[in-house]
Design a protein around this motif. Sequence first.
Motif, PDB file in Angstrom:
ATOM      1  N   ILE A 107       0.835  -1.204   0.000  1.00  0.00           N
ATOM      2  CA  ILE A 107       0.000   0.000   0.000  1.00  0.00           C
ATOM      3  C   ILE A 107       0.867   1.249   0.000  1.00  0.00           C
ATOM      4  O   ILE A 107       0.604   2.209  -0.742  1.00  0.00           O
ATOM      5  CB  ILE A 107      -0.967  -0.038   1.204  1.00  0.00           C
ATOM      6  CG1 ILE A 107      -2.013  -1.146   0.998  1.00  0.00           C
ATOM      7  CG2 ILE A 107      -1.660   1.307   1.388  1.00  0.00           C
ATOM      8  CD1 ILE A 107      -2.869  -1.443   2.205  1.00  0.00           C
ATOM      9  N   GLU A 108       1.929   1.224   0.801  1.00  0.00           N
ATOM     10  CA  GLU A 108       2.840   2.373   0.847  1.00  0.00           C
ATOM     11  C   GLU A 108       3.561   2.564  -0.483  1.00  0.00           C
ATOM     12  O   GLU A 108       3.944   3.690  -0.831  1.00  0.00           O
ATOM     13  CB  GLU A 108       3.858   2.185   1.973  1.00  0.00           C
ATOM     14  CG  GLU A 108       3.240   2.326   3.359  1.00  0.00           C
ATOM     15  CD  GLU A 108       4.158   1.830   4.464  1.00  0.00           C
ATOM     16  OE1 GLU A 108       5.354   1.595   4.187  1.00  0.00           O
ATOM     17  OE2 GLU A 108       3.671   1.663   5.591  1.00  0.00           O
ATOM     18  N   ARG A 109       3.711   1.497  -1.251  1.00  0.00           N
ATOM     19  CA  ARG A 109       4.378   1.579  -2.565  1.00  0.00           C
ATOM     20  C   ARG A 109       3.406   1.922  -3.682  1.00  0.00           C
ATOM     21  O   ARG A 109       3.789   1.912  -4.854  1.00  0.00           O
ATOM     22  CB  ARG A 109       5.099   0.258  -2.862  1.00  0.00           C
ATOM     23  CG  ARG A 109       6.244  -0.024  -1.900  1.00  0.00           C
ATOM     24  CD  ARG A 109       6.886  -1.365  -2.164  1.00  0.00           C
ATOM     25  NE  ARG A 109       7.482  -1.431  -3.491  1.00  0.00           N
ATOM     26  CZ  ARG A 109       7.992  -2.534  -4.023  1.00  0.00           C
ATOM     27  NH1 ARG A 109       7.952  -3.668  -3.351  1.00  0.00           N
ATOM     28  NH2 ARG A 109       8.519  -2.513  -5.222  1.00  0.00           N
ATOM     29  N   GLY A 110       2.152   2.216  -3.330  1.00  0.00           N
ATOM     30  CA  GLY A 110       1.229   2.741  -4.324  1.00  0.00           C
ATOM     31  C   GLY A 110       0.154   1.793  -4.810  1.00  0.00           C
ATOM     32  O   GLY A 110      -0.587   2.128  -5.742  1.00  0.00           O
ATOM     33  N   ILE A 111       0.046   0.593  -4.217  1.00  0.00           N
ATOM     34  CA  ILE A 111      -1.021  -0.332  -4.584  1.00  0.00           C
ATOM     35  C   ILE A 111      -2.224  -0.042  -3.694  1.00  0.00           C
ATOM     36  O   ILE A 111      -2.150  -0.229  -2.479  1.00  0.00           O
ATOM     37  CB  ILE A 111      -0.598  -1.800  -4.405  1.00  0.00           C
ATOM     38  CG1 ILE A 111       0.702  -2.104  -5.155  1.00  0.00           C
ATOM     39  CG2 ILE A 111      -1.726  -2.736  -4.827  1.00  0.00           C
ATOM     40  CD1 ILE A 111       0.609  -2.067  -6.641  1.00  0.00           C
ATOM     41  N   PRO A 112      -3.345   0.424  -4.238  1.00  0.00           N
ATOM     42  CA  PRO A 112      -4.514   0.679  -3.390  1.00  0.00           C
ATOM     43  C   PRO A 112      -5.021  -0.625  -2.762  1.00  0.00           C
ATOM     44  O   PRO A 112      -4.959  -1.684  -3.389  1.00  0.00           O
ATOM     45  CB  PRO A 112      -5.556   1.254  -4.359  1.00  0.00           C
ATOM     46  CG  PRO A 112      -4.798   1.620  -5.605  1.00  0.00           C
ATOM     47  CD  PRO A 112      -3.610   0.723  -5.670  1.00  0.00           C
ATOM     48  N   ALA A 113      -5.515  -0.545  -1.537  1.00  0.00           N
ATOM     49  CA  ALA A 113      -6.033  -1.741  -0.868  1.00  0.00           C
ATOM     50  C   ALA A 113      -7.108  -2.417  -1.715  1.00  0.00           C
ATOM     51  O   ALA A 113      -7.207  -3.654  -1.740  1.00  0.00           O
ATOM     52  CB  ALA A 113      -6.582  -1.371   0.511  1.00  0.00           C
ATOM     53  N   GLU A 114      -7.900  -1.619  -2.447  1.00  0.00           N
ATOM     54  CA  GLU A 114      -8.976  -2.210  -3.246  1.00  0.00           C
ATOM     55  C   GLU A 114      -8.458  -2.947  -4.483  1.00  0.00           C
ATOM     56  O   GLU A 114      -9.244  -3.567  -5.205  1.00  0.00           O
ATOM     57  CB  GLU A 114      -9.989  -1.140  -3.672  1.00  0.00           C
ATOM     58  CG  GLU A 114      -9.433  -0.016  -4.517  1.00  0.00           C
ATOM     59  CD  GLU A 114      -9.022   1.200  -3.701  1.00  0.00           C
ATOM     60  OE1 GLU A 114      -9.007   2.310  -4.274  1.00  0.00           O
ATOM     61  OE2 GLU A 114      -8.716   1.043  -2.497  1.00  0.00           O
TER      62      GLU A 114
END
Length: 226
Positions: A107-114
């Motif tokens: 998530i911190e690397r830019g992958i949205p949780a969704e």
Amino acid sequence: MESQSRQLLESVVRETGPDPRHAVIWLHGLGADGNDFAPIVPQLQSAARRPVRFVFPHAPVRPVTVNGGMAMRAWYDILGMEIDRDQDREGIRASLAQVNDLLDDQIERGIPAENLILAGFSQGGAIALRCGLARRPVLAGIMVLSAYLLDADRLAEWAVSEAMDVPIFMGHGSQDPVVPARLGQASAERLQAAGYAPEWQTWPMPHSVCPEEIAAIDQWLERCWA
């Protein structure tokens, strides 16, 4: 700052294109390692249609009681033959923390949780299900292969209400001698009774995956990301 100090599990990483905005963290089974499921990636059309990062972490090495105390990669110790009851709570807790760190890192690397899927096989599937149902923000989906529900009797205590809507894929071999299909089915039924909507499917295979299951996984991933 936090992501720099976090000690992440070593992982095998495969990306199907540049700058992925979708990811799958896939946990292997007892005695295997992160290389186990990497060969499946090229078979997934859902991952060919968009750049996807697959993260296959290596579980820590620990003694496993039912295997005579032999040290092997394991997400938790198996203390007895009743695998859904003889549970190593300390090991489970430690693995949940490590998997949550991997999810937070993506998530911190830019992958949205969704857009983030948590998957696992056998022990790894049990950890994936236990971890995924307790997370906020909720994930895009949870894939549970040849596994079962940990802490089933306390589901209402640890699962978050938002996870009721998270897609759950549960696949199992009807001839599985390691994790009997009845355990997987009982877990699916318990989830359903609690208000979840797991997708339960079986195939005539042992403790493994088969081409038909991989095709079903591919279609499910596409639905999760559509």
